[in-house]
Design an enzyme around this catalytic site. Structure first.
Site, PDB file in Angstrom:
ATOM      1  N   GLU A   1     -14.016  11.883   7.328  1.00 38.99           N
ATOM      2  CA  GLU A   1     -13.390  12.303   5.609  1.00 38.99           C
ATOM      3  C   GLU A   1     -13.891  11.197   4.807  1.00 38.99           C
ATOM      4  OE1 GLU A   1      -8.876  13.627   5.404  1.00 38.99           O
ATOM      5  OE2 GLU A   1      -8.745  11.400   5.881  1.00 38.99           O
TER       6      GLU A   1
ATOM      7  N   HIS B   1      -9.102   5.112   1.224  1.00 42.40           N
ATOM      8  CA  HIS B   1      -8.054   5.920   1.163  1.00 42.40           C
ATOM      9  C   HIS B   1      -6.913   5.844   2.498  1.00 42.40           C
ATOM     10  CE1 HIS B   1      -6.700   9.956   3.116  1.00 42.40           C
ATOM     11  NE2 HIS B   1      -7.760   9.499   4.130  1.00 42.40           N
TER      12      HIS B   1
ATOM     13  N   HIS C   1      -2.868   6.112   5.015  1.00 40.82           N
ATOM     14  CA  HIS C   1      -1.677   7.481   5.161  1.00 40.82           C
ATOM     15  C   HIS C   1      -0.357   6.574   4.295  1.00 40.82           C
ATOM     16  CE1 HIS C   1      -5.044   8.519   8.323  1.00 40.82           C
ATOM     17  NE2 HIS C   1      -4.902   9.337   6.946  1.00 40.82           N
TER      18      HIS C   1
ATOM     19  N   HIS D   1      -0.193  14.448   3.741  1.00 38.72           N
ATOM     20  CA  HIS D   1      -1.551  13.233   4.351  1.00 38.72           C
ATOM     21  C   HIS D   1      -2.094  11.577   4.203  1.00 38.72           C
ATOM     22  CE1 HIS D   1      -6.355  13.574   5.085  1.00 38.72           C
ATOM     23  NE2 HIS D   1      -5.821  12.249   5.316  1.00 38.72           N
TER      24      HIS D   1
HETATM   25 MN    MN Z   1      -7.168  11.085   6.526  1.00 44.00          MN
END
Ligand code: MN
Length: 248
Positions: free
Chosen positions: A78, A97, A99, A168
């Site tokens: 990603e 980033h 979760h 996500h």
């Molecule tokens: Mn991810």
């Protein structure tokens, strides 16, 4: 060839450790920072769990998402989240980033994530939600694994400091690595507090939550974010102790 400064690499390693210890990332999730010695690359760890990242794990990546590593190491699938946001946002110097769990319910319901406390004014009042189906269709693996998907996410983020990714996680941006880390911690904290406040409000019978006003959000953000060194130094010391002896 101009290698990134060791101070910047050290901050990036610490950022990885802090994000794990503060409950923002677990085995997955990542943080990047722009290269400080050249303008065509950013720094990200190779594909390892954040808590175990060392300076030797940091790789350089260009803004097309190509890993530039002589040792042939790879990075996260990603990484396009980072490359495309950097391309579209010259003001952004670092990106997280994650979760982190408390924010995910806000990505799958009509509840809007908004500031309930004085540390999270940066969230603003119209938190964008990235819907991957808009680009990848109904059958997809939820991963932002191409430049096309990264660009769509960057468009959803727009000029915001934070965006949810439906089902996500989220992405947090800032003009420094310390602030990107702090905001991602405060976003998760706000989500927990807001969920509790909404639950209590329901029990109280009127569903009423007294959110910060836009003026309070802006005012508190202006103050808090200028003293980010204080929590950063604390989180760094705490992470050092918490991860003492951890090896992979
Ligand atoms: Mn991810």
């Amino acid at each position: 060839m101009s290698p990134a400064s060791s101070a910047l690499i050290d901050d990036l390693v610490c950022a990885n450790h802090i994000l794990y210890v503060e409950g923002v990332v677990d085995g997955f999730g990542h943080v990047s920072v722009r290269h400080d010695q050249r303008d065509d690359r950013f720094l990200l760890a190779c594909g390892v769990a954040p808590a175990t990242v060392t300076a030797d794990d940091i790789v350089e990546i260009d803004y097309d998402g190509n890993v530039q590593d002589e040792a042939g190491r790879r990075s996260y699938i990603e990484r396009f989240i980072h490359s495309e946001i950097y391309k579209s946002r010259p003001d952004v110097m670092a990106i997280v980033h994650s979760h982190s769990p408390a924010i995910i319910p806000f990505s799958v319901t009509r509840a809007t994530l908004r500031p309930v406390c004085h540390m999270s004014g940066f969230l603003g009042f119209s938190t964008p939600v990235f819907e991957i189906r808009g680009t990848a269709g109904d059958d997809n693996d939820m991963l932002v694994k191409s430049a096309k998907l990264g660009k769509a996410l960057a468009e959803t983020l727009g000029k915001h400091h934070f965006a949810l990714m439906r089902g996500h996680g989220s992405v947090t941006v800032a003009d420094s690595i310390k602030l990107a880390v702090a905001r991602s911690i405060w976003a998760e904290m706000n989500a927990k507090l807001q969920t509790e406040a909404m639950r209590l409000a329901q029990m109280a019978g009127d569903n009423s939550v007294n959110y910060l006003t836009p003026g309070e959000a802006k005012g508190s953000m202006t103050i808090n974010e200028t003293v980010v060194d204080r929590p950063w130094d604390f989180w760094k010391a705490k992470a050092r102790v918490a991860l003492l002896g951890l090896k992979r």
